[in-house]
Design a protein around this motif. Sequence first.
Motif, mmCIF file in Angstrom:
data_model
loop_
_atom_site.group_PDB
_atom_site.id
_atom_site.type_symbol
_atom_site.label_atom_id
_atom_site.label_comp_id
_atom_site.label_asym_id
_atom_site.label_seq_id
_atom_site.Cartn_x
_atom_site.Cartn_y
_atom_site.Cartn_z
ATOM 1 N N TYR A 27 0.765 -1.277 0.255
ATOM 2 C CA TYR A 27 -0.023 0.213 0.258
ATOM 3 C C TYR A 27 0.621 1.666 0.131
ATOM 4 N N SER A 31 0.772 3.310 -3.459
ATOM 5 C CA SER A 31 0.383 5.072 -2.629
ATOM 6 C C SER A 31 1.425 6.170 -3.217
ATOM 7 N N VAL A 47 -14.661 3.877 1.728
ATOM 8 C CA VAL A 47 -14.699 2.814 2.033
ATOM 9 C C VAL A 47 -15.297 3.507 3.420
ATOM 10 N N TRP A 66 -16.375 -1.792 1.746
ATOM 11 C CA TRP A 66 -16.311 -0.935 0.733
ATOM 12 C C TRP A 66 -16.043 -1.497 -0.652
ATOM 13 N N GLN A 68 -14.893 -0.200 -5.263
ATOM 14 C CA GLN A 68 -13.708 0.734 -6.450
ATOM 15 C C GLN A 68 -14.334 1.054 -6.549
ATOM 16 N N ALA A 121 -6.263 -1.129 -1.299
ATOM 17 C CA ALA A 121 -6.525 0.408 -0.986
ATOM 18 C C ALA A 121 -5.375 0.794 -1.912
ATOM 19 N N TRP A 126 -8.420 7.772 -1.150
ATOM 20 C CA TRP A 126 -10.168 7.075 0.042
ATOM 21 C C TRP A 126 -11.027 7.878 -0.261
ATOM 22 N N PHE A 152 -2.596 8.586 4.347
ATOM 23 C CA PHE A 152 -3.702 9.072 3.505
ATOM 24 C C PHE A 152 -4.419 9.944 2.500
ATOM 25 N N ILE A 154 -7.191 12.080 0.907
ATOM 26 C CA ILE A 154 -8.497 11.623 0.887
ATOM 27 C C ILE A 154 -9.119 12.236 0.031
#
Length: 229
Positions: A27, A31, A47, A66, A68, A121, A126, A152, A154
């Motif tokens: 992740y 990310s 989520v 969750w 996608q 994720a 997110w 994160f 977001i």
Amino acid sequence: GVLRRWRYRNRCRAGAANCGVPALKRYLEESGELKPGHIAETPLIAVDLELTGLDAEKDQIISVGWTQLDGARIQVGSNRHILVNADRSVGASAAIHELTDTEISEGTDLGSALAALFEHAAGRVWVFHHAPLDVAFLQKACRNWAGKAPPFVILDTMQIELGLRKRRDQMVQQGDLQLGRLRSAYHLPRYTAHNALIDAFATAELLLAMAARLDQKRPLDLGPHLRFV
């Protein structure tokens, strides 16, 4: 915006370098390479969590849901709902999520649920409705699971709507920004059942409805609405 993204990328890379949990390491690696742009070009994951209460220090996650989004479309086949085994009674929170102690006792352990969530994720932005609550619980859970709270990036549908109303000088009354109330304002159908997957799916639909209303001529640029945590 550029500085925030640079700091986020560096946090992801630094975290991945000394992470011993494979799902979280992947992740962080993926990310760190995330480059959010227009909504149609940015992978997303909506989520929601069901909880035994609102205090991340003492309450627990009891389910995770969750879905996608790719190309500004919900990928229904990606829907997941995982019950999590709590070590205490759900108590009065059952009136909200309607999960019983018996159902929760048959759930998976929180670490396995987090591993599945962060695998899905990886490389995605997110999407939450009222992100601070969910993120606080996820960060606390990750510290216990992997020894660190990951960063994160977001989109928070509640904050997006709040910002829009402030710019229009619209009054915001108590309850106006609830998920169900906002869905009605955007002419989306009402979902009577209440669980983590349905709320995650409902949040994804709300984001797409917001994007369609905000910019009908070209894909929505997510940049001004992103938060880095």
